[in-house]
Design a protein around this motif. Sequence first.
Motif, PDB file in Angstrom:
ATOM      1  N   GLY A  36       4.786  -8.065   1.305  1.00 34.01           N
ATOM      2  CA  GLY A  36       5.376  -7.591   2.553  1.00 34.01           C
ATOM      3  C   GLY A  36       5.249  -8.604   3.679  1.00 34.01           C
ATOM      4  O   GLY A  36       6.117  -8.670   4.553  1.00 34.01           O
ATOM      5  N   SER A  37       4.187  -9.419   3.649  1.00 27.06           N
ATOM      6  CA  SER A  37       3.980 -10.346   4.771  1.00 27.06           C
ATOM      7  C   SER A  37       5.074 -11.406   4.856  1.00 27.06           C
ATOM      8  O   SER A  37       5.715 -11.548   5.908  1.00 27.06           O
ATOM      9  CB  SER A  37       2.591 -10.983   4.691  1.00 27.06           C
ATOM     10  OG  SER A  37       1.607  -9.978   4.822  1.00 27.06           O
ATOM     11  N   PRO A  38       5.343 -12.180   3.787  1.00 33.10           N
ATOM     12  CA  PRO A  38       6.464 -13.130   3.890  1.00 33.10           C
ATOM     13  C   PRO A  38       7.824 -12.445   4.061  1.00 33.10           C
ATOM     14  O   PRO A  38       8.696 -13.002   4.750  1.00 33.10           O
ATOM     15  CB  PRO A  38       6.416 -13.919   2.579  1.00 33.10           C
ATOM     16  CG  PRO A  38       5.272 -13.432   1.799  1.00 33.10           C
ATOM     17  CD  PRO A  38       4.554 -12.378   2.558  1.00 33.10           C
TER      18      PRO A  38
ATOM     19  N   ALA B 109      13.582  -2.893   1.052  1.00 30.09           N
ATOM     20  CA  ALA B 109      14.604  -1.848   1.193  1.00 30.09           C
ATOM     21  C   ALA B 109      14.534  -1.140   2.538  1.00 30.09           C
ATOM     22  O   ALA B 109      15.200  -0.138   2.738  1.00 30.09           O
ATOM     23  CB  ALA B 109      14.442  -0.825   0.069  1.00 30.09           C
ATOM     24  N   THR B 110      13.727  -1.680   3.470  1.00 36.37           N
ATOM     25  CA  THR B 110      13.556  -0.962   4.741  1.00 36.37           C
ATOM     26  C   THR B 110      14.198  -1.689   5.926  1.00 36.37           C
ATOM     27  O   THR B 110      14.441  -2.884   5.869  1.00 36.37           O
ATOM     28  CB  THR B 110      12.065  -0.735   5.107  1.00 36.37           C
ATOM     29  OG1 THR B 110      11.497  -1.973   5.570  1.00 36.37           O
ATOM     30  CG2 THR B 110      11.275  -0.210   3.918  1.00 36.37           C
ATOM     31  N   ARG B 111      14.399  -0.917   6.982  1.00 32.12           N
ATOM     32  CA  ARG B 111      14.965  -1.494   8.212  1.00 32.12           C
ATOM     33  C   ARG B 111      13.857  -1.750   9.225  1.00 32.12           C
ATOM     34  O   ARG B 111      14.024  -1.555  10.420  1.00 32.12           O
ATOM     35  CB  ARG B 111      16.038  -0.552   8.779  1.00 32.12           C
ATOM     36  CG  ARG B 111      15.504   0.803   9.117  1.00 32.12           C
ATOM     37  CD  ARG B 111      16.594   1.786   9.489  1.00 32.12           C
ATOM     38  NE  ARG B 111      16.054   3.127   9.562  1.00 32.12           N
ATOM     39  CZ  ARG B 111      15.638   3.698  10.678  1.00 32.12           C
ATOM     40  NH1 ARG B 111      15.702   3.051  11.816  1.00 32.12           N
ATOM     41  NH2 ARG B 111      15.148   4.918  10.654  1.00 32.12           N
TER      42      ARG B 111
ATOM     43  N   THR C 278       6.942  -9.406  -4.445  1.00 35.15           N
ATOM     44  CA  THR C 278       6.026  -9.751  -5.539  1.00 35.15           C
ATOM     45  C   THR C 278       4.835  -8.799  -5.577  1.00 35.15           C
ATOM     46  O   THR C 278       3.959  -8.940  -6.415  1.00 35.15           O
ATOM     47  CB  THR C 278       5.520 -11.199  -5.399  1.00 35.15           C
ATOM     48  OG1 THR C 278       4.790 -11.302  -4.160  1.00 35.15           O
ATOM     49  CG2 THR C 278       6.665 -12.197  -5.386  1.00 35.15           C
ATOM     50  N   THR C 279       4.773  -7.850  -4.621  1.00 31.37           N
ATOM     51  CA  THR C 279       3.773  -6.786  -4.688  1.00 31.37           C
ATOM     52  C   THR C 279       4.523  -5.463  -4.815  1.00 31.37           C
ATOM     53  O   THR C 279       5.650  -5.347  -4.322  1.00 31.37           O
ATOM     54  CB  THR C 279       2.893  -6.716  -3.416  1.00 31.37           C
ATOM     55  OG1 THR C 279       3.734  -6.514  -2.260  1.00 31.37           O
ATOM     56  CG2 THR C 279       2.077  -7.975  -3.213  1.00 31.37           C
ATOM     57  N   ALA C 280       3.878  -4.494  -5.473  1.00 33.53           N
ATOM     58  CA  ALA C 280       4.478  -3.155  -5.561  1.00 33.53           C
ATOM     59  C   ALA C 280       3.848  -2.321  -4.468  1.00 33.53           C
ATOM     60  O   ALA C 280       2.836  -1.650  -4.698  1.00 33.53           O
ATOM     61  CB  ALA C 280       4.230  -2.549  -6.936  1.00 33.53           C
TER      62      ALA C 280
HETATM   63  P1  NAD Z   1       0.779  -9.452   1.532  1.00 30.53           P
HETATM   64  O1  NAD Z   1       2.177  -9.867   1.490  1.00 30.53           O
HETATM   65  O2  NAD Z   1      -0.014  -9.762   2.775  1.00 30.53           O
HETATM   66  O3  NAD Z   1       0.035 -10.063   0.263  1.00 30.53           O
HETATM   67  C1  NAD Z   1      -1.370  -9.831   0.086  1.00 30.53           C
HETATM   68  C2  NAD Z   1      -1.966 -10.969  -0.744  1.00 30.53           C
HETATM   69  O4  NAD Z   1      -1.472 -10.887  -2.086  1.00 30.53           O
HETATM   70  C3  NAD Z   1      -1.559 -12.346  -0.223  1.00 30.53           C
HETATM   71  O5  NAD Z   1      -2.661 -13.207  -0.310  1.00 30.53           O
HETATM   72  C4  NAD Z   1      -0.473 -12.793  -1.196  1.00 30.53           C
HETATM   73  O6  NAD Z   1      -0.373 -14.176  -1.319  1.00 30.53           O
HETATM   74  C5  NAD Z   1      -0.947 -12.151  -2.487  1.00 30.53           C
HETATM   75  N1  NAD Z   1       0.092 -11.908  -3.474  1.00 30.53           N
HETATM   76  C6  NAD Z   1       1.329 -11.363  -3.248  1.00 30.53           C
HETATM   77  N2  NAD Z   1       2.009 -11.278  -4.402  1.00 30.53           N
HETATM   78  C7  NAD Z   1       1.219 -11.809  -5.367  1.00 30.53           C
HETATM   79  C8  NAD Z   1       1.377 -12.016  -6.763  1.00 30.53           C
HETATM   80  N3  NAD Z   1       2.472 -11.625  -7.401  1.00 30.53           N
HETATM   81  N4  NAD Z   1       0.358 -12.578  -7.452  1.00 30.53           N
HETATM   82  C9  NAD Z   1      -0.780 -12.950  -6.816  1.00 30.53           C
HETATM   83  N5  NAD Z   1      -0.991 -12.774  -5.486  1.00 30.53           N
HETATM   84  C10 NAD Z   1      -0.001 -12.211  -4.780  1.00 30.53           C
HETATM   85  O7  NAD Z   1       0.564  -7.886   1.239  1.00 30.53           O
HETATM   86  P2  NAD Z   1       1.560  -6.655   1.231  1.00 30.53           P
HETATM   87  O8  NAD Z   1       0.694  -5.459   1.193  1.00 30.53           O
HETATM   88  O9  NAD Z   1       2.590  -6.796   0.207  1.00 30.53           O
HETATM   89  O10 NAD Z   1       2.275  -6.722   2.670  1.00 30.53           O
HETATM   90  C11 NAD Z   1       1.557  -6.330   3.823  1.00 30.53           C
HETATM   91  C12 NAD Z   1       2.422  -6.525   5.044  1.00 30.53           C
HETATM   92  O11 NAD Z   1       3.610  -5.727   4.946  1.00 30.53           O
HETATM   93  C13 NAD Z   1       1.719  -6.062   6.305  1.00 30.53           C
HETATM   94  O12 NAD Z   1       1.940  -6.988   7.343  1.00 30.53           O
HETATM   95  C14 NAD Z   1       2.366  -4.721   6.609  1.00 30.53           C
HETATM   96  O13 NAD Z   1       2.315  -4.387   7.974  1.00 30.53           O
HETATM   97  C15 NAD Z   1       3.763  -4.960   6.137  1.00 30.53           C
HETATM   98  N6  NAD Z   1       4.547  -3.753   5.828  1.00 30.53           N
HETATM   99  C16 NAD Z   1       5.871  -3.805   6.097  1.00 30.53           C
HETATM  100  C17 NAD Z   1       6.691  -2.719   5.839  1.00 30.53           C
HETATM  101  C18 NAD Z   1       8.140  -2.785   6.173  1.00 30.53           C
HETATM  102  O14 NAD Z   1       8.877  -1.815   5.962  1.00 30.53           O
HETATM  103  N7  NAD Z   1       8.627  -3.872   6.674  1.00 30.53           N
HETATM  104  C19 NAD Z   1       6.142  -1.567   5.244  1.00 30.53           C
HETATM  105  C20 NAD Z   1       4.793  -1.550   4.964  1.00 30.53           C
HETATM  106  C21 NAD Z   1       3.989  -2.654   5.239  1.00 30.53           C
END
Ligand code: NAD
Length: 387
Positions: free
Chosen positions: A97-99, A147-149, A139-141
């Motif tokens: 979600g971060s990138p 899919a969000t706005r 790359t995270t579930a």
């Molecule tokens: P993240 O993107 O911060 O990733 C967490 C860690 O996992 C990072 O170190 C990353 O490098 C690692 N990682 C990711 N994929 C990997 C893989 N396949 N293999 C190994 N390591 C991997 O964590 P997240 O939970 O996915 O995203 C969190 C962010 O998303 C927060 O900033 C949160 O506020 C935001 N968020 C956004 C929405 C939205 O609708 N836009 C919804 C919920 C959360």
Amino acid sequence: MDISLFAPRHMDIGGGAASRIAAMLHRLGVSRPLIVTDPVMVSLGLIDRIRAPLDQAGIPHAIFSDTVPEPVDTVIEAGVRFAADLDIDCIIAFGGGSPIDTAKAINILRAAGQGARMRDFKVPHTADHAALPLIAIPTTAGTGSEATRFTVITDTGTDEKMLIAGLGALPVAAIVDFELSMSVPARTTADTGIDAFTHALEALVSRRANPISDGYARAALRLIGPNLRTVYREPDNRAARAAMMLGATLAGLAFSNASVALVHGMSRPIGAHFHVPHGLSNAMLLPAVTRYSLNAALPRYAEAARLAGFAPDTDADQLAGARLLEELETLNHDLAVPTPSAFGIARSDWDRTQPTMATQALASGSPANNPLIPDETQIMKIYAEIY
Ligand code: NAD
């Protein structure tokens, strides 16, 4: 009932789908992408899952990988500067979600032009315009951001995790490939999985739920409930990883159209002030907030418990609701979710920050979607309870 529906134009879902990136770009009529990702994707070589097929198709691409977990406004501004002189016609957001949120925010700020700041777009303002078509590849579930706005960006001036909402944050397309999530470490697997579960649950009980968001939320709960512990304990279980990835995307579609509620409203300030990963701060709050809200939407919480497999279909609402509360506590135990105190947050810091966190939680608007709407005092009580 009036329904306003938001969803990407196209989603390619399945194991290995990332290898079809060039076909996706072709379909969208774009050919000069900027990839926004994080350093881990580069060092693990995961980024090659899209770079190799792009190279093979002769599609040149630039990469911005200086993103940080839980993105901040200064990194977004750096990304806008990085992209300013590039000859690009689309953005590929690749990672957790971060990138993905970083890429969305860069796209919004690029469209706004010189002098615009991220905070200009935080709710209740809307961010309906973006510069380029954005293709999101999670790359995270977890977050469902593909899919969000929404995008969530921290203001480094105020330590506020700002919710930014609008069409400009909605990807035009997404590729959802569970194989990319096989390498997610156990802690992040748990945190992101609970995040997805929370999205589905909050969408189902939200005051803004509608028949379409309900459909997504129900399907998400059926997939996430039985697989959350499995992916944590068996990281190589492909069927469980696939179920979680699809569940997370469906949960994203659900909350993007129904909004999240009190858990997310209270969770963002914990993340901003104490640097707790987003899914983990949700998990810290989920049992207490559900207990607070349960009776205001008992049939919906009970339905969620049955859909997730936490209660048998034969349970009456009261019993299914009680089982949900019990299960959320057990889940946190099984997934080793710490309390804020066990996470290392000092009592004095926690107590001192509570009023600010409560104000920021309410200002985000999310608590107003909760079945039971709290005031600042009630929010502070819940913060105190979970410490
Ligand atoms: P993240 O993107 O911060 O990733 C967490 C860690 O996992 C990072 O170190 C990353 O490098 C690692 N990682 C990711 N994929 C990997 C893989 N396949 N293999 C190994 N390591 C991997 O964590 P997240 O939970 O996915 O995203 C969190 C962010 O998303 C927060 O900033 C949160 O506020 C935001 N968020 C956004 C929405 C939205 O609708 N836009 C919804 C919920 C959360």
